[in-house]
Structure formats: structure tokens, C-alpha cells
Design an enzyme around this catalytic site. Structure first.
Site, PDB file in Angstrom:
ATOM      1  N   TYR A  74       0.848  -1.194   0.000  1.00 44.54           N
ATOM      2  CA  TYR A  74       0.000   0.000   0.000  1.00 44.54           C
ATOM      3  C   TYR A  74       0.885   1.247   0.000  1.00 44.54           C
ATOM      4  O   TYR A  74       2.085   1.182   0.266  1.00 44.54           O
ATOM      5  CB  TYR A  74      -0.930  -0.009   1.217  1.00 44.54           C
ATOM      6  CG  TYR A  74      -2.245  -0.732   0.982  1.00 44.54           C
ATOM      7  CD1 TYR A  74      -2.269  -1.976   0.346  1.00 44.54           C
ATOM      8  CD2 TYR A  74      -3.464  -0.197   1.383  1.00 44.54           C
ATOM      9  CE1 TYR A  74      -3.461  -2.643   0.128  1.00 44.54           C
ATOM     10  CE2 TYR A  74      -4.667  -0.866   1.172  1.00 44.54           C
ATOM     11  CZ  TYR A  74      -4.654  -2.087   0.546  1.00 44.54           C
ATOM     12  OH  TYR A  74      -5.838  -2.747   0.335  1.00 44.54           O
ATOM     13  N   ARG A 103      -0.613  -1.206   9.719  1.00 42.28           N
ATOM     14  CA  ARG A 103      -0.169  -2.541   9.326  1.00 42.28           C
ATOM     15  C   ARG A 103       1.104  -2.365   8.530  1.00 42.28           C
ATOM     16  O   ARG A 103       1.164  -1.565   7.597  1.00 42.28           O
ATOM     17  CB  ARG A 103      -1.235  -3.264   8.506  1.00 42.28           C
ATOM     18  CG  ARG A 103      -0.934  -4.758   8.430  1.00 42.28           C
ATOM     19  CD  ARG A 103      -2.025  -5.588   7.818  1.00 42.28           C
ATOM     20  NE  ARG A 103      -1.945  -6.967   8.304  1.00 42.28           N
ATOM     21  CZ  ARG A 103      -2.475  -8.017   7.697  1.00 42.28           C
ATOM     22  NH1 ARG A 103      -3.197  -7.867   6.616  1.00 42.28           N
ATOM     23  NH2 ARG A 103      -2.317  -9.235   8.195  1.00 42.28           N
ATOM     24  N   ASP A 123       2.838 -14.102   2.690  1.00 48.69           N
ATOM     25  CA  ASP A 123       2.195 -13.632   3.914  1.00 48.69           C
ATOM     26  C   ASP A 123       0.992 -14.530   4.236  1.00 48.69           C
ATOM     27  O   ASP A 123       0.979 -15.211   5.250  1.00 48.69           O
ATOM     28  CB  ASP A 123       1.768 -12.176   3.750  1.00 48.69           C
ATOM     29  CG  ASP A 123       1.051 -11.640   4.971  1.00 48.69           C
ATOM     30  OD1 ASP A 123       1.527 -11.923   6.094  1.00 48.69           O
ATOM     31  OD2 ASP A 123       0.036 -10.960   4.806  1.00 48.69           O
ATOM     32  N   MET A 164     -23.117 -50.379  -2.265  1.00 55.47           N
ATOM     33  CA  MET A 164     -24.576 -50.408  -2.308  1.00 55.47           C
ATOM     34  C   MET A 164     -25.030 -50.667  -3.741  1.00 55.47           C
ATOM     35  O   MET A 164     -24.459 -50.142  -4.696  1.00 55.47           O
ATOM     36  CB  MET A 164     -25.151 -49.063  -1.855  1.00 55.47           C
ATOM     37  CG  MET A 164     -24.901 -48.692  -0.404  1.00 55.47           C
ATOM     38  SD  MET A 164     -25.813 -49.684   0.786  1.00 55.47           S
ATOM     39  CE  MET A 164     -27.483 -49.058   0.625  1.00 55.47           C
TER      40      MET A 164
END
Lengths: 586, 586
Positions: B29, B77, B122, B327
């Protein structure tokens, strides 16, 4: 039950007021998956013979027709040839048999070709297909059907359209991409001014956004596409000039010429200047690449419109000045314009700077005789050797287009690429034929590599996955990416650097540094648009110019005004009392 | 101006009632693009030295803090190591310097690693990274900062979480993917029942939908993810059984075991039967592939929950019957259940049938000693030769996973592929390390090819772009695709067919053909789910079982009920008076 879904949808459509209901069968939609033996491997009454494979489609048409009665016409879109040979539908085999079978059940045919795996065989990019390339198939249907037949084919030229109708190849012309490029296409034909049509260039950038699935649609030719509601932009109407300011536009490429066109439409006094002898900028180079001639329509439209607008009395103080000496900061400050738009474009990096390593490549320098940029190839002044290596970090057309051009000129071409070659062209539907071209032209691709060093006649490449192990870390202090990779030298005669573009921003930066002198020179603001702001798609550069020209009165016109936002409202189909009609900017 | 955007957004967030405001700087960012020399090439006061590169971020934090005052906490962050070596941010270099510099300006750190180009470093998929793989970096920050430090790391195990906190490596545990797999993760820890946690398997299928950009998020473990509002599905609450019907579920794979689990939660009498000795079906095979052991959590959760539910008094007539004979239709008709769910899975095609040509491959037959399917490899009964060729038309993990497994076992592996090898894994973030693995294991890939014929010891491949020219048509009657291509033989000792899967639908089809006998046997309906309906992702098969179990009282329960639709409303942020709260199914 599935057929009932069609009936229910048709009834809802009728009740909502629609006149024509499609039972859609092209692009490998469900009815075609029943019809084509490529998809249909059933062993029941809906698989096997032609009659069985037709059954789903015919029954659905019949049920829909019975449900909506005579209130709506029923149409079907049909890929009359799936282009798989006898593994699918072939026009002269089951294609026309199906037309005969279904003809009584519908009121209108919409005919195309191909299937979903290669949609580009239908929505053909201009690089590979010309206007009306589906006609050889469509006209078969017109000859066989008793109902009207509609067909698409990137029809933009009214003369061609008329010829297709007169010669009985189609009854109705469909136009999707040409209507994105110019929503007023039918009006302009109707009003007898075909010269004003903003002709679709067939780049398929509109489709690319659909294929990506997320971003809004854009159009290289039409900056207002998708902006009608959220920005209030009418494609043909422009607000009157909000001031008497005169505007100097430096650079007549996609961004600058579009800005000038809109400013002229608005009644501003505009001076558009360029070093080149022609409007168009970067487009003039790009349109010389193999198959991209139609991209020149982008330039042609602006060239013609600017010329026309300059002849208006109201624009008598405006001018287009081509073939000029490069503008200097001094020249701009003294020019006398109140507002200045810098649209000086971008250039391909001469030192190998790229978006992968964010660094130049050691030894890369296009001032050397054996290294060239795309611009230098367009200029044609540098001699190119037999063996050409293209170092590529661009995911769009430049590397494969230059490779094609050079291969056609007799060079042996290798592309060493750090990104998927022409990767974005998966979205423009050019990818399959691009790779067939590369296969045919024997263009070699070395994938997943980047260059560590260039020397005369050779380049050292390393694998991008070449750490010799899965990327793992025991904690800080690890080896940098690629530290352990194997490096290998490859020979070339000429190296082409398609590693990235950088803005021609020197002039703007100098002006910005001299901001203190603006007021004294009666300059209110200076703006930066297009590739000069940041290198981008031609569509986005055009948008830049258009957007600024619409909003140039705003205080911070460099930055776009906010637009009306799309909001997700769950479980809510309609809001009574809310007016969501388009409010065009006036 | 850009910093003011942050301030404006922060003020809006405060006014909207939020307590913590992030100035987000991970995943490349904007603040990190200033800080990292990988991105920042500026020559002004915001580029160059560490102090200059830090300036944008620090100033922004300061401005946001001053604007919102003490009403909100400010968090950032930060990717403390971008994992580019000294070309980016390294924890022990500028990473910790920035922590020291910014520490006074914020109230909470959120620390991770890596950058946007390889987000998988990450949000690590379990194939390559274990729980807490970022701790070696995160704990540096905890040691240096005076503020609380939060970190993610696919933490699912409460013991591990507690250990990380106690040892001072982190102050707060973040959990995104684990909360998608189980939104009640914190509650279950709080209530002291960790055994009920639906553990994230780290497949990153959730992220894949984000990466694609269009489709709604899904979760392999949690079929209710994203369905809370639109279908009213609470992740832990289920409506009471709507009838006394007993239900026989044939097949205890992802779809069958999930259907049985939900039906048991609802109080139905359920018999879940399988030939295998273990719940899990296909997952039992997949979890043996290299790196995919954690995918077994999908089985473990259902195995444990079904066992637990069967111990409830209310479920005393229910049972789990493993290791049964297959089955038969007769057996099912006579079984005595009112409703039957067929979840018999799928199998890899033994004849090379594939989605590219929609045909088998000539000579391909996994009953021959030198040709195997993935199942035959899992069974381990067939001897595999030294030189293995994998013929691949599957875009997900099977071909590269088998290639890895076989390479680790000492085989020389080549993948001949008609699709991008592991192409879908670009979306699950496994792609870069997958290719590093293939590079390390010397797995050869022959791309863009398909097979025309197989003989003992050799396979004939042709280029998919091999018409020898750009695909062009003069009209009908053209050559089929690939007619002119060059075919070339390649040797192998063993050929693995990863060409496609087909449903095990024989039992269901037989029952459907004998529908007339259902009523006489008191059978109300028979349903088909999971891979037996159509081969699909484990997430989608799980959804099938969950969805049917929620809606089994509906008249056409084979087909999903409509859900509340998302509607786009332009320019409308909030509809007064409308209630859009979640209404859970009760």
C-alpha cells in the site's frame, strides 16, 4: 424443469414490457451444448442423432412461444458454425439443417460463429479480422430462412452496411462494439453525417474488462462509455465553457487531442501544439504495427473533429500548431494562456528499467548501436541485425507486435520475457491467434526469465524461479530472491528493450518548480494528463484528456471529481420514489 | 492532498463510530511504496534517505492522530520485511528502524511480511507454510515496540496461540482465514471446547475468489461462509428436522459427510454408509499429496462431529457404517429410508477424455500396465517406470502435486499440458512456490500441447497453436482445428492421465430409471450431490451436501432455493426504513 426456467423468464420479460425474447444459443449457451456433438455425449432422447440433439432447443422455443403468445417476438442467437470442423456444428451440415428445423418456431434469427473457448473468432479483434468476417456463414442462413436474419460483424461503415443489406446477405445489422465506441452511430447515419462517426478500432479493450470480470468497461475511442450515469457525461453534449480562460495544450497525442476536442466543443479558446506533423502521438507509431492499422481511427476521429471545430466562428481564436519546436518552460510561461495542459506522453526506457526488479539492467543502454527501444525501431534509423532478442516486461502487445513485424522483415526473433507474453491479450480475445502467429513466424519465447547483464552481442538470463528451492526462510537475514539461480548467456545481434515506459515529465516538473512565476504570467493552473502523468492504455490516456476538459473549472481539476457510487443493497430490487434516471452534465 | 484523503477518511470513520483506525501499509500500500527503495525512486524530500522515505508515513500517522484526537486508536499494518533482501525493507535493517521511528505516533502495530507481488509469502497456503510462519519477523517488533503488537499467521490451535502470547512473540493474535473457516473460533476457545473448532486447512480457496475478483467467497471447510444473509444460514445453528423421514446417505466423502453432519444436527435419523474404512472420500487421497496433509482437517472435523452427534440420545437410530459392500440399486430400494442421498464421488478418466477435445485420447487406457490414473497411483498397486509422463488437462493441483510426489520418489517427470499447469493456483497464491518446486525437482513442462495418440512407451503430442498459420477461414468447408499441426512422439515408461474426472453416477441413474419402484418401497425422493452430481472443488462438494441437508423438506430439494439477490442501486448509500439485518434460518 430447466425448460420451465426459460418459460418463466420469458413470461417475466413479457410482463416487464419487452417486445423481443431471445432463446440464446451462441457462445456455447445451453441450447448449443445440446445441439453440438462436441458437448453432447448423452445417450438418451436428447443425445445421439441430430434430431435428438436438436430436441432441447426446439422444445424450448416451442414452449416459450406458446407461453408468451403473440405478444412478443421470439428470437434465437445461433452459432451456425462452431468452427470445430465435424466435431461440432458446421454450417453446410447440421448448421443449416437446424435453421430449417427451427425456422417455424421463431420470428428472428441472430447468427454468428464460433464457441466460447475462442470467442475472439466471433467478436474478432481488428488485429485479425476485418468488418463482416462472419458474413460467409451468415449469408447461408439468410438464403435458407424464411425469417429475418440479424448479424453482427463490427460494422461501422454505413456504405458497407447498406451493401450487406442490399446484397441480401443480412436483413438487419447488429452492432455492439461500434455502439460502445459511438452510441449515436444510428443517429449519425440517419442525419446524413457519417463523417462524424467515432469508429470502433476493434481493439477489444471493452471486452477485456468483461473478461477480467471486475473493472468497469472502458472504450479506447469513447471516454464517456460507462460514465453516462455516474458522471453525467452525455457522449455528444458538453457543458458550455465556464470561463473565458484560454488553454494551451502541449502534445496532440490521445490525451492532448481529446482534451483539445472537448474544450473546443465547450467553446474554450484552445491552442494545441505538437512537435509532430500529425495529430495522434503514440497512436501514429502503434498503428504501423502488423494488424493494428484500424487503431489509427482513434487519431482520424480527433484530427477530423478538431479541424471541423476550428472552422467554427466561435473557435476563431483557437488553433492547431503542428511541426513546432519543442516547447520550453520559458515558452509556456510567456505563451499567454491562462491554463496549460501538459500531454507530452511517455517513452520506452533506454536502460532496461522495468516493473519486475524496479531497476535498470546492467549494460542496457539504447544509445549503443546494438540496443534499440521500440521508438528507435519506429524511427527506422538504426540498423537491426539478423538475430533479434526482445527483452520483455510488458504484458500487452508491444513485444509480440514488434516480434511479428521483425519476423516479417526476415529477422530471427526471440522474446525473453519476465511476464506472460501478450498476457493481457487473453482478455482482448487476441491470445489464441497471437500464439498461432508466433508459432507460424517461428518466434521463440524464453519464459519466466529476467536479465542480469547485457554485453555486446549477448545477454545473461536467469530463471525467475531459480532459487534452486522452494522459497523458504528461517527468519531474517536470508538470501535475496534469485541469489542461487543459474545464469546463462544468450547471443543476439540486436537487443530490443520492451521493459517499461516512463513519463516525459521533465517539462511539467520544471514548470512546477517555477510555480512562483505562474501568477506573474497570468497562468492560473498547469495540468498533467495521459502518459505524461503515468504511462497507461490509450483508452485511459484518452479518458484523462476528456475528464480534465469536462472539469477544468474545478479548483483542483488535476484530480477527478467524485462520481456517484454504486452501492450494494441486499434483497432490494427497486426503491419506490427514488429517481435513478441519468442526469447529464449540462 | 493525498495525506488529506487519509485524514478525511479517518474523520468519517470516527464519525461512523469506529474505535480503531488503520493507516494501512502492508501489501505494498502507498505508505510502504514511499518507505521501500524498491518502489521509491523519488529525488525530492520524500525519496532517497531512510528519513525521507519514512516521511510520508510518519506525517500521515501524525496528521490522522491529530485529526481524530483521543477518540480512536491509531494502528498501522506494516510488512516489516518485504523479503526482497536489501532491495526492499529488511527487518533487522530499516524494518526495525521504522518501528522505532513510528512507535510514538500509533497505538497498535499489525505486523506481517512480504509484498503484493507474492502475497502468498504472507497469507501462506498450508502447502508451503505452517501456522505462525511470520513469527521469526513479528517477534522482533514485539521486542522493540512499546505498543501492543498484533500478528496473523493462520493460527487455529488455541494451545499454539497461547504459547505465542506467553512467550512474548505477539501481544494479540489476528485470524482471518481461520475465522472464515470457523467464525465461532473465539467463542469455542472461550467455551472450552477447542475440539469443535472447524480448522482452516490453508487451501486459500477463499483468497482465490478475491484474486479472481468476481465470484462470491467460498470456504472448503465452512459452507455457510458468505451465505449468512442471503440464505439465512447461521454457521452453528440449524433448523429442527421438518419431518420424521429417515435419510440414507451413500458415500462419506466431502459432500456425503457434510450432508450427514447437518442432518444429524437437525435431528434426522441418518444412515451414512461407505465402502471405505474412513470418512473423507477423495480427501483421504488428496491429503497424502506433498504439502497437503492439513487438507485432512476437512475430514477430521466431520469424522469427529458425526461421531459426537451419533452419541446423542436424539440420534440413537442413526448410524455410520464404514467398510461396507458397495450399495446396489436393489439394496437401496429395500433399505427402508424415506430419502436417499447419493454422494458416490467421481473418478479420473481412464481413457484420456478431457475438456479440451471432449474426446478420449486414442490408445489411452488405464487398464494397460503402462498407463495409470491418479487413483491408481494412490492405490499403489501398479509399478511405475523411471520416466513418467503426465498428460494434463486439469488447471488445479493434481498434475503438479503428482509430479512432485513422483519426483520425490526418484522418477523423472515430464508434464505435457493442454492448460496452464496449476493455473488456478495463481489465485490461491501457491503459484510462485509451485514453480520454484518444479524448477528444483527438475520437472519438465511441455506447454500448449495435446495428445493425438498413445502407444506403449510413447505418446504423440501436437501444438495447440499448430495450424501452421493464424486461424483464418475463407468460409465454410475449412480444415478442422489442428489439421496442419506437427505431431511428435515422446517416450515414457509410465503415462499418468490427469485429463479430467467423471461422476460415479451409475447407481443414481439406475435408481432414476427405476423411479416407478420408489413409492412401493416408501422412498419419497433420491438426491444427487457433490462430485457424483458433477466433479467440482471440495468446497463446492461440501456446499452441495450442506445445502441439501438444510433444504431437504423442499419439494424440489435437488435444486437450491433462490437466495436474496444483491441489487445494484446507483447513488444510494442507505435506504431509510429498510431492515437489512441478517435473518437466520431457524
Amino acid at each position: 424443469m430447466v425448460q420451465q426456467f426459460y418459460v418463466d423468464a420469458a413470461l417475466r420479460s413479457r410482463d416487464a414490457g419487452f417486445d423481443i425474447i431471445y432463446v440464446y444459443g451462441s457462445h456455447s449457451y445451453l441450447p448449443l451444448q445440446f445441439l453440438s456433438p462436441y458437448y453432447n455425449k448423452r445417450t438418451d432422447g436428447y443425445g445421439g442423432s441430430f434430431e435428438n440433439r436438436s430436441r432441447f432447443w426446439i422444445e424450448t422455443l416451442d414452449k416459450v412461444k406458446r407461453a408468451v403468445g403473440d405478444e412478443c417476438a421470439i428470437a434465437t442467437r445461433f452459432a451456425v458454425d462452431t468452427l470445430y470442423g465435424d466435431g461440432g456444428i458446421e454450417v453446410e451440415q447440421e448448421g443449416l439443417r437446424f435453421v430449417e428445423l427451427a425456422d417455424p418456431y421463431l420470428d428472428l434469427w441472430d447468427v454468428n460463429v464460433g464457441d466460447i473457448a475462442e470467442w475472439g473468432e466471433d467478436a474478432g479483434p481488428s488485429r485479425f479480422y476485418k468488418t463482416g468476417h462472419q458474413l460467409p456463414w451468415q449469408r447461408f442462413v439468410t438464403a435458407v430462412s424464411k425469417k429475418p436474419v440479424l448479424g453482427v460483424g463490427r460494422f461501422t461503415d454505413p456504405e458497407k452496411m447498406a451493401e450487406v443489406i442490399r446484397s441480401g446477405q443480412l436483413d438487419i445489422i447488429g452492432a455492439a462494439r461500434p455502439s460502445i465506441a459511438d452510441p449515436h452511430l444510428p443517429n449519425k447515419i440517419d442525419e446524413g453525417r457519417p463523417e462524424d462517426i467515432r469508429t470502433c478500432i476493434g481493439c477489444n479493450v471493452c471486452i477485456s474488462r468483461w473478461e477480467i470480470g471486475g473493472p468497469p468497461m472502458i472504450c479506447t475511442q469513447n471516454a464517456t462509455a460507462g460514465e453516462e450515469y455516474r458522471r453525467g457525461w452525455h457522449p455528444e453534449r458538453f457543458p458550455k465553457a465556464g470561463s473565458d480562460d484560454s488553454v494551451l495544450v502541449v502534445g496532440a497525442g490521445p490525451a492532448g487531442s481529446e482534451a483539445a476536442r472537448i474544450l473546443l466543443e465547450r467553446g474554450y479558446t484552445v491552442h494545441l501544439v505538437d512537435k509532430a506533423d500529425k495529430v495522434g502521438g503514440y497512436v501514429n507509431d502503434v498503428a504501423t504495427l502488423p494488424g493494428l492499422a484500424e487503431w489509427g481511427y482513434h487519431r482520424d476521429y480527433r484530427e477530423f473533429q478538431i479541424d471541423k471545430l476550428l472552422k467554427l466562428k466561435s473557435n476563431k481564436h483557437s488553433q492547431l500548431a503542428l511541426g513546432q519546436k519543442a516547447m520550453t518552460a520559458d515558452g509556456i510561461l510567456e505563451y499567454g494562456a491562462e491554463k496549460v495542459i501538459i500531454a507530452t506522453g511517455a517513452h520506452w526506457n533506454k536502460n532496461g528499467f522495468n516493473g519486475l526488479t524496479k531497476e535498470p539492467v546492467i549494460g542496457a543502454d539504447a544509445d549503443l548501436p546494438y540496443i534499440v527501444t521500440p521508438e528507435q525501431i519506429f524511427e527506422g534509423k538504426k540498423a537491426l541485425g539478423k538475430k533479434v532478442m526482445i527483452l520483455n516486461a510488458d504484458p500487452y502487445y508491444m513485444a509480440p507486435s514488434l516480434a511479428e513485424k521483425l519476423a516479417l522483415d526476415g529477422h530471427e526473433v526471440t522474446i525473453a520475457s519476465g511476464v506472460s507474453v501478450g498476457g493481457y491479450m487473453e482478455f482482448t480475445l487476441e491470445h489464441p491467434n497471437l500464439h498461432r502467429m508466433m508459432h507460424e513466424q517461428k518466434i521463440e519465447v524464453i519464459s519466466d526469465v529476467w536479465a542480469s547483464e547485457v554485453q555486446e552481442g549477448r545477454i545473461e538470463l536467469y530463471s525467475q524461479y531459480g532459487e534452486g528451492s522452494v522459497r523458504t526462510y528461517q527468519g531474517p537475514g536470508n538470501l535475496p530472491r534469485n541469489a542461487n539461480t543459474t545464469h546463462k548467456w544468450h547471443d543476439f545481434d540486436t537487443l530490443v528493450l520492451v521493459t517499461g515506459r516512463s513519463s516525459n515529465v521533465g517539462l511539467y516538473n520544471e514548470l512546477k518548480a517555477r510555480k512562483g512565476e505562474w501568477a506573474a504570467n497570468d497562468i492560473k493552473d498547469i495540468y498533467l494528463i495521459g502518459d505524461a502523468w503515468a504511462p497507461k492504455l490509450i483508452a485511459d490516456a484518452t479518458f484523462d484528456g476528456h475528464r480534465l476538459a469536462r472539469e477544468i473549472e474545478e479548483q483542483q481539476a488535476q484530480y477527478p471529481l467524485p462520481y456517484k457510487r454504486e452501492v450494494h443493497v441486499w434483497g432490494q430490487a427497486y426503491i419506490p420514489g427514488e429517481d435513478h434516471s441519468i442526469k447529464y452534465q449540462e
